[in-house]
Design a protein around this motif. Structure first.
Motif, PDB file in Angstrom:
ATOM      1  N   GLY A 145       9.717 -14.064   7.169  1.00 21.51           N
ATOM      2  CA  GLY A 145      10.338 -13.059   6.318  1.00 21.51           C
ATOM      3  C   GLY A 145       9.319 -11.992   5.954  1.00 21.51           C
ATOM      4  O   GLY A 145       8.123 -12.253   5.886  1.00 21.51           O
ATOM      5  N   ARG A 146       9.816 -10.795   5.713  1.00 21.16           N
ATOM      6  CA  ARG A 146       8.922  -9.707   5.329  1.00 21.16           C
ATOM      7  C   ARG A 146       8.553  -9.874   3.861  1.00 21.16           C
ATOM      8  O   ARG A 146       9.436 -10.033   3.009  1.00 21.16           O
ATOM      9  CB  ARG A 146       9.591  -8.371   5.569  1.00 21.16           C
ATOM     10  CG  ARG A 146       8.642  -7.216   5.382  1.00 21.16           C
ATOM     11  CD  ARG A 146       9.262  -5.937   5.864  1.00 21.16           C
ATOM     12  NE  ARG A 146       8.301  -4.881   5.659  1.00 21.16           N
ATOM     13  CZ  ARG A 146       7.944  -4.017   6.586  1.00 21.16           C
ATOM     14  NH1 ARG A 146       8.477  -4.084   7.758  1.00 21.16           N
ATOM     15  NH2 ARG A 146       7.084  -3.068   6.311  1.00 21.16           N
ATOM     16  N   SER A 147       7.262  -9.825   3.569  1.00 19.94           N
ATOM     17  CA  SER A 147       6.765  -9.952   2.189  1.00 19.94           C
ATOM     18  C   SER A 147       6.689  -8.584   1.555  1.00 19.94           C
ATOM     19  O   SER A 147       6.508  -7.577   2.231  1.00 19.94           O
ATOM     20  CB  SER A 147       5.377 -10.585   2.174  1.00 19.94           C
ATOM     21  OG  SER A 147       5.411 -11.878   2.727  1.00 19.94           O
ATOM     22  N   GLU A 148       6.786  -8.560   0.263  1.00 22.34           N
ATOM     23  CA  GLU A 148       6.696  -7.298  -0.475  1.00 22.34           C
ATOM     24  C   GLU A 148       5.267  -6.964  -0.873  1.00 22.34           C
ATOM     25  O   GLU A 148       4.946  -5.834  -1.130  1.00 22.34           O
ATOM     26  CB  GLU A 148       7.581  -7.363  -1.731  1.00 22.34           C
ATOM     27  CG  GLU A 148       9.045  -7.525  -1.420  1.00 22.34           C
ATOM     28  CD  GLU A 148       9.598  -6.366  -0.598  1.00 22.34           C
ATOM     29  OE1 GLU A 148       9.223  -5.208  -0.863  1.00 22.34           O
ATOM     30  OE2 GLU A 148      10.391  -6.623   0.329  1.00 22.34           O
ATOM     31  N   VAL A 149       4.406  -7.975  -0.942  1.00 19.00           N
ATOM     32  CA  VAL A 149       3.046  -7.775  -1.426  1.00 19.00           C
ATOM     33  C   VAL A 149       2.096  -7.782  -0.233  1.00 19.00           C
ATOM     34  O   VAL A 149       2.063  -8.724   0.542  1.00 19.00           O
ATOM     35  CB  VAL A 149       2.639  -8.903  -2.408  1.00 19.00           C
ATOM     36  CG1 VAL A 149       1.219  -8.700  -2.872  1.00 19.00           C
ATOM     37  CG2 VAL A 149       3.600  -8.935  -3.574  1.00 19.00           C
TER      38      VAL A 149
END
Length: 152
Positions: A145-149
């Motif tokens: 999944g793509r992380s935000e941080v």
């Protein structure tokens, strides 16, 4: 050597979704090289100084040199192969395999794709080293999944 054979056997048994060669982005690679150089220089000075005065502080110097030498490999170009089971990393004839469960996700920064590993050094791919960064990101997005941080 046994780990490399294990990874080879694993790759022979599954389909490879993508392969590429990449190192770390220039800025991150420079930081690691400076850290390694400072560690090795401090180690040599501590070791030589300790031997010269006959003190016991020569002992930590040998560890600082070893730590500096060990981290010089971070950031260098490596070969990657992505399979449904995980990522295979090869450099200099040594292969390592990381299952997808070892990662928390990935981010795309201005200069790299970064696969995040908790309490470990992240796996980085410099965008300049990749022929098609969007294709690599597409492959990674199938499994992570793509992380935000983003990490530094």
């Amino acid at each position: 050597m046994a780990r490399s054979r294990y990874v080879k056997t694993l790759l022979d048994a599954v389909d490879v979704d993508g392969e590429w060669t990449a190192g770390w982005p220039a800025a991150a690679k420079r930081r690691v090289e400076w850290l390694a150089a400072v560690s090795m220089l401090a180690g040599v000075v501590t070791f030589a100084g300790g031997l010269a005065v006959g003190g016991q502080f020569w002992f930590p110097g040998q560890f600082l040199v070893a730590i500096g030498a060990a981290i010089t490999g971070y950031g260098q170009s490596q070969d990657y192969a992505v399979t449904p089971a995980g990522i295979t990393v090869e450099r200099g004839g040594f292969r390592r395999f990381y299952e997808w469960s070892h990662f928390d996700g990935y981010t795309r920064t201005d200069d790299a794709l970064v696969c995040h590993r908790p309490r470990r050094v992240d796996v980085r791919f410099a965008l300049d080293d990749l022929d098609d960064p969007d294709a690599v990101e597409g492959i990674l997005s199938r499994y992570l999944g793509r992380s935000e941080v983003a990490s530094v």
